[in-house]
Design an enzyme around this catalytic site. Structure first.
Site, PDB file in Angstrom:
ATOM      1  N   THR A 226     -16.703  83.550 -52.958  1.00  0.00           N
ATOM      2  CA  THR A 226     -17.074  81.894 -53.353  1.00  0.00           C
ATOM      3  C   THR A 226     -17.468  81.182 -51.938  1.00  0.00           C
ATOM      4  OG1 THR A 226     -16.485  80.114 -54.178  1.00  0.00           O
ATOM      5  CG2 THR A 226     -14.727  81.388 -53.300  1.00  0.00           C
TER       6      THR A 226
ATOM      7  N   TYR B  61      -7.733  78.784 -55.058  1.00  0.00           N
ATOM      8  CA  TYR B  61      -8.773  79.934 -55.728  1.00  0.00           C
ATOM      9  C   TYR B  61      -9.773  80.275 -54.555  1.00  0.00           C
ATOM     10  CZ  TYR B  61     -13.488  81.030 -57.292  1.00  0.00           C
ATOM     11  OH  TYR B  61     -14.803  81.803 -57.397  1.00  0.00           O
TER      12      TYR B  61
END
Length: 303
Positions: free
Chosen positions: A112, A136
């Site tokens: 990400t 995350y």
């Protein structure tokens, strides 16, 4: 090449399977539970990132792995950080171990762009320092470090793809901006907009995202090496831009509810120039109008 796709039943996973098949590879879909048919998959194998025996079975007789399975909701990760590290980090460690035991040495990993946090320099390039703003992103960064260490030990060739906002097509997440904006054209809901709607994000078409993974399989570095690429449109669209694009595509007005400004980054844009130059890939379908039109066509066809 026989390529195992973890998370093959997910939004991006299904598109990656289709892209690999289109390029002449033999995608093998790894899923937690059997469900709908996965177009393009040569075979389906049931396995779980946290079940080592099933992972060892899943990687048998494959040449490479596209690893997309994991948890992806930033806000949820703040409430359940250990769950995110368990699945995204420990699950990746389990996969790496199964690959090593099975003699599989090629990996493309879905990471990400949120790993960069909120840097002042935009668009974001791969040389920015990591500053994960939530568990995350932290769990993905930890997985990246493990992958790079395995490469350093001479056991792996890896390509890491950092994405931001994948959109378009049959997006199953109704909490994302474009599905919410489309829903707000029906009169059944309203789109809550924080502040003046000027926050800018980078949106990447689902097909462009999938093609980046297939390109990654075809451009893996030498054994013992890793490479990291940002994959995005390279262009920013504000919330207001998205609203206008939805109104153009649907011919309907988006019902908007204004809310106070939120503590959020003003702009996050990915610089994909390295991926464009080195992977023979481009985000050719990732204009905001093309993404929204595709999402709207998919919604219309389902009704």
């Amino acid at each position: 090449m026989r390529v195992l796709v973890t998370g093959a039943n997910g939004y991006v996973g299904r598109a990656v399977v289709a892209s690999l098949a289109h390029r002449g590879h033999e995608p093998i879909a790894m899923v937690r539970t059997r469900g709908k048919e996965i177009a393009g998959a040569e075979r389906v194998r049931v396995a779980d990132l946290l079940d080592h025996e099933s992972l060892c079975r899943a990687v048998q007789d494959v040449d490479a792995v596209c690893h997309l399975a994991g948890l992806t909701r930033a806000r949820e990760s703040v409430e359940h950080p250990l769950r995110y590290f368990r699945v995204n980090t420990a699950g990746t460690l389990g996969l790496l171990d199964a690959m090593a035991r099975g003699g599989v040495h090629r990996l493309v990993f879905a990471s990400t762009g949120s790993i960069y946090g909120t840097p002042d320099r935009q668009p974001m390039t791969e040389d920015l320092p990591a500053a994960p703003p939530h568990p995350y992103a932290g769990s993905k960064l930890a997985a990246e470090l493990a992958i790079e260490a395995q490469c350093g030990a001479g056991e792996l060739s890896a390509l890491i793809i950092r994405m931001l906002n994948v959109a378009g097509g049959d997006d199953p997440d109704p909490t994302r901006l474009i599905p919410r904006a489309i829903s707000a054209t029906t009169g059944e809901s309203v789109l809550a907009v924080n502040g003046d709607g000027s926050a800018v994000r980078d949106y990447l078409h689902i097909a462009d995202a999938a093609d980046a993974f297939a390109a990654g399989i075809d451009h893996l570095p030498a054994l013992g090496h890793s490479a990291t690429y940002n994959v995005g449109s390279g262009a920013g669209s504000s919330v207001n831009d998205v609203i206008v694009a939805v109104e153009r595509a649907t011919g309907q007005r988006v019902s908007v509810e204004s809310r106070p400004p939120a503590a959020e980054p003003g702009i996050l844009i990915s610089d994909p120039s390295r991926a464009i130059a080195e992977l023979e890939w481009s985000p050719g379908r990732s204009s905001i109008d093309a993404i929204v039109q595709d999402a709207w066509s998919t919604v219309s066809a389902s009704h």
